[in-house]
Write a protein that holds these residues in place. Structure first.
Motif, short mmCIF file in Angstrom:
data_model
loop_
_atom_site.label_atom_id
_atom_site.label_comp_id
_atom_site.label_asym_id
_atom_site.label_seq_id
_atom_site.Cartn_x
_atom_site.Cartn_y
_atom_site.Cartn_z
N LEU A 272 0.84 -1.19 0.00
CA LEU A 272 0.00 0.00 0.00
C LEU A 272 0.88 1.25 0.00
O LEU A 272 2.02 1.22 0.45
N GLN A 273 0.32 2.36 -0.47
CA GLN A 273 1.06 3.62 -0.52
C GLN A 273 0.16 4.73 0.01
O GLN A 273 -1.05 4.75 -0.23
N ALA A 274 0.78 5.68 0.73
CA ALA A 274 0.05 6.89 1.12
C ALA A 274 -0.16 7.75 -0.12
O ALA A 274 0.75 7.91 -0.93
N ASP A 275 -1.35 8.30 -0.27
CA ASP A 275 -1.65 9.09 -1.47
C ASP A 275 -2.68 10.15 -1.14
O ASP A 275 -3.17 10.26 -0.01
N PRO B 39 -18.40 24.12 -6.84
CA PRO B 39 -17.40 24.11 -5.75
C PRO B 39 -16.55 22.85 -5.80
O PRO B 39 -17.00 21.82 -6.31
N ALA B 40 -15.33 22.94 -5.28
CA ALA B 40 -14.38 21.84 -5.40
C ALA B 40 -14.83 20.62 -4.61
O ALA B 40 -15.28 20.74 -3.46
N VAL B 41 -14.73 19.46 -5.24
CA VAL B 41 -15.01 18.17 -4.58
C VAL B 41 -13.87 17.22 -4.90
O VAL B 41 -13.66 16.89 -6.07
N PRO B 42 -13.08 16.82 -3.88
CA PRO B 42 -13.12 17.30 -2.51
C PRO B 42 -12.65 18.75 -2.40
O PRO B 42 -12.02 19.26 -3.32
N ASP B 43 -12.96 19.40 -1.28
CA ASP B 43 -12.63 20.82 -1.14
C ASP B 43 -11.20 21.05 -0.66
O ASP B 43 -10.78 22.19 -0.48
N THR B 44 -10.46 19.97 -0.46
CA THR B 44 -9.04 20.05 -0.13
C THR B 44 -8.38 18.75 -0.55
O THR B 44 -9.08 17.78 -0.83
N ASP B 45 -7.05 18.72 -0.66
CA ASP B 45 -6.36 17.46 -0.95
C ASP B 45 -6.71 16.44 0.14
O ASP B 45 -6.45 16.68 1.32
N LEU B 46 -7.28 15.31 -0.27
CA LEU B 46 -7.83 14.36 0.70
C LEU B 46 -6.88 13.17 0.89
O LEU B 46 -6.59 12.45 -0.07
N PRO B 47 -6.38 12.94 2.10
CA PRO B 47 -5.49 11.78 2.34
C PRO B 47 -6.23 10.46 2.11
O PRO B 47 -7.39 10.32 2.48
N THR B 48 -5.54 9.52 1.51
CA THR B 48 -6.12 8.20 1.30
C THR B 48 -5.01 7.18 1.09
O THR B 48 -3.83 7.49 1.30
N VAL B 49 -5.38 5.97 0.68
CA VAL B 49 -4.44 4.87 0.47
C VAL B 49 -4.48 4.48 -1.00
O VAL B 49 -5.56 4.49 -1.61
N ALA B 50 -3.34 4.14 -1.58
CA ALA B 50 -3.28 3.77 -2.99
C ALA B 50 -2.72 2.37 -3.17
O ALA B 50 -1.89 1.91 -2.38
N VAL B 51 -3.20 1.69 -4.21
CA VAL B 51 -2.66 0.41 -4.65
C VAL B 51 -2.45 0.49 -6.16
O VAL B 51 -2.83 1.48 -6.79
N GLU B 52 -1.86 -0.55 -6.72
CA GLU B 52 -1.67 -0.59 -8.17
C GLU B 52 -2.40 -1.79 -8.76
O GLU B 52 -2.36 -2.89 -8.20
N ALA B 53 -3.07 -1.56 -9.87
CA ALA B 53 -3.61 -2.67 -10.66
C ALA B 53 -2.47 -3.23 -11.49
O ALA B 53 -1.78 -2.48 -12.19
N THR B 54 -2.23 -4.53 -11.40
CA THR B 54 -1.06 -5.15 -12.01
C THR B 54 -1.48 -6.29 -12.93
O THR B 54 -2.43 -7.02 -12.65
N LEU B 55 -0.76 -6.41 -14.05
CA LEU B 55 -1.02 -7.51 -14.99
C LEU B 55 -0.08 -8.66 -14.66
O LEU B 55 1.14 -8.52 -14.70
N SER C 214 7.95 -1.92 -10.30
CA SER C 214 9.08 -1.56 -9.43
C SER C 214 9.06 -2.43 -8.19
O SER C 214 8.01 -2.92 -7.77
N GLY C 215 10.19 -2.57 -7.56
CA GLY C 215 10.30 -3.40 -6.36
C GLY C 215 9.57 -2.83 -5.18
O GLY C 215 9.12 -3.54 -4.30
N SER C 216 9.38 -1.48 -5.15
CA SER C 216 8.78 -0.84 -3.98
C SER C 216 7.27 -0.92 -3.98
O SER C 216 6.65 -0.84 -2.93
N GLY C 217 6.65 -1.09 -5.15
CA GLY C 217 5.21 -1.03 -5.19
C GLY C 217 4.53 -2.27 -5.73
O GLY C 217 3.33 -2.29 -5.91
N GLY C 218 5.25 -3.33 -5.98
CA GLY C 218 4.65 -4.49 -6.61
C GLY C 218 4.53 -5.68 -5.69
O GLY C 218 4.75 -5.60 -4.49
N PHE C 219 4.16 -6.82 -6.27
CA PHE C 219 4.07 -8.07 -5.51
C PHE C 219 5.48 -8.56 -5.15
O PHE C 219 6.47 -8.15 -5.73
#
Length: 453
Positions: free
Chosen positions: A229-232, A243-259, A298-303
């Motif tokens: 997982l990655q902070a994003d 009006p902006a949606v979201p109204d500020t940069d919203l913290p969340t978690v990121a993953v990658e779709a991999t083939l 990449s080695g940092s974000g993959g399986f």
């Protein structure tokens, strides 16, 4: 003497005739096999996800472009419940290819081909629910994706991190449409999905219900249990500009779709698929805009899985011989050189990754603009959006001149940018037609009033 010669010649002829016949048969068999190999059609099964999600249409785009570029490669795209089922089918060799979230438990038979696109965790809640954080889900009803999907598993990882147990709330797994109905009707207080930032599905939900996004602000801590997982962030205005949606940069978690691919698939086939993914990216982007984010794993974000040897052969196609793995015959002096070159290579890799990340950011902005262009209701609004497009293009040109992005990323960006211009032109035609219709209606009404008078 002559009699002996005739006997000898007769024996030689008897020996040579079978040899000649055998040679003809072997040459014919070899030629036939060679011809068959050249004409052979390879059929592969690609397991994806639900048809209403992103994996299935992305898989269709891959299948279409692959057969366009190489008619001998035919990929059958299969709808599934998601990442966990895809891994199971890959393990059983029921499928040779699979699109999977990279936080899914891997199987030994799986190998990596490429990272496809980024996905982020979306927690959408009803404005009346009083939910402001993940912890507030206690006592609420949440709609999840189907069991066996990557999105379903990701939610439980997040909820456990925040100290929530399954008994603390009601959860209903189902398809996107089923979850949306529950949320829109007020039966569900929240809905959780893992989708690319700027997703049309999320945009539709936020604009047609009284829903809002809630931050998932402990990504770095969640990463301890889920190292892939990655902070994003979901950038301000991703789903609406004003009006902006979201109204500020919203913290969340990121993953990658991999083939992924089964380890037993012919390396020649895998190399060809990898080549098409990267060298025919424009064709893929035309079929599915998410293809703009395809990258080498990449080695940092993959399986924790090796890259398939066929894909690795493509990635190493331009790798100089002197960068090959060290052997015992290399002297001490060359070892120092190798270490130095390795350090430079790492710096270059980081630099290229930084360039790609910056280009991906611009691509996401353009995708957001495309969504806004499609919803533009006036010529003035459309003009402002087109000005934003040209401003972004100027920024990218400046970044290209200063080596902040590379030429490949620039070409990928220009295709997305040109697509946005075309959509803007089409929207302008629609608005013009609407304006003409409105003008004709007004004229008709005026004529009717005159007749009545």
């Amino acid at each position: 003497c002559h009699s002996n010669d005739r006997v000898s010649t007769s024996m030689q002829n008897k020996f040579l005739v079978p040899v000649a016949l055998l040679s003809v048969v072997l040459i014919g068999a070899f030629g036939s096999k060679l011809h068959q190999d050249k004409q052979r059609v390879y059929e592969l099964t690609l397991v994806t996800g639900n048809k209403t999600g992103n994996y299935y249409p992305f898989g269709q785009a891959i299948a279409e472009v692959v057969i366009q570029q190489n008619p001998r490669l035919r990929i059958k795209v299969v709808e599934t419940e998601g990442s966990h089922e895809n891994m199971r089918r890959l393990q059983a060799n029921e499928a040779q290819l699979a699109i999977v979230q990279n936080d899914t438990p891997a199987v030994p038979q799986a190998r990596v081909i490429a990272s496809l696109f980024k996905e982020v965790f979306h927690l959408i809640v009803s404005e009346q629910s009083g939910i402001e954080s993940v912890s507030d889900l206690k006592g609420k009803h949440i709609a999840l994706m189907e069991k066996g999907s990557g999105s379903y598993s990701s939610f439980w990882l997040v909820s456990q991190h925040y100290g929530l147990k399954p008994s603390d709330f009601k959860s209903t797994p189902g398809s996107w449409n089923e979850g949306t109905k529950l949320f829109a009707s007020g039966e569900a207080d929240a809905i959780f999905r893992v989708l690319p930032p700027g997703s049309d599905l999320v945009s539709y939900l936020l604009q047609n219900t009284r829903g809002k996004l809630v931050p998932i602000d402990q990504a770095a801590a969640i990463k301890i249990k889920g190292p892939y997982l990655q902070a994003d962030l979901i950038p301000k205005g991703t789903y609406k500009g004003d009006p902006a949606v979201p109204d500020t940069d919203l913290p969340t978690v990121a993953v990658e779709a991999t083939l992924l691919v089964h380890q037993d698939v012919d390396p020649v086939i895998v190399k060809e698929i990898t080549r098409i993914l990267f060298e025919r990216r424009r064709n893929l982007v035309a079929a599915n805009s998410l293809a703009a984010m395809i990258s080498q794993p990449s080695g940092s974000g993959g399986f924790s899985l090796p890259i398939h040897e066929g894909a690795q052969a493509y990635y190493d196609r331009e790798k100089p011989d002197f960068l090959a793995a060290n052997s015992e015959v290399i002297g001490l002096s060359f070892s120092f050189v190798t270490l130095f070159v390795s350090w430079l290579w790492q710096l270059r890799t980081r630099f290229l990754q930084k360039q790609k990340n910056r280009a991906d950011k611009f691509n996401l902005i353009i995708l957001n603009l495309i969504q806004r262009i499609r919803q533009a209701g006036t010529f003035e609004e459309l003009d402002r959006l087109q000005e934003e497009l040209f401003d972004i293009f100027k920024q990218v040109i400046g970044d290209l001149d200063q080596d902040r992005i590379d030429s490949d990323s620039f070409h990928s960006f220009t295709f997305t940018w040109e697509t946005a211009l075309k959509i803007a032109a089409e929207r302008e035609k629609v608005l013009r037609n609407l304006s003409l219709v409105s003008h004709d209606l007004k004229a008709d009404l005026t004529a009717v009033k005159k007749m009545e008078n």
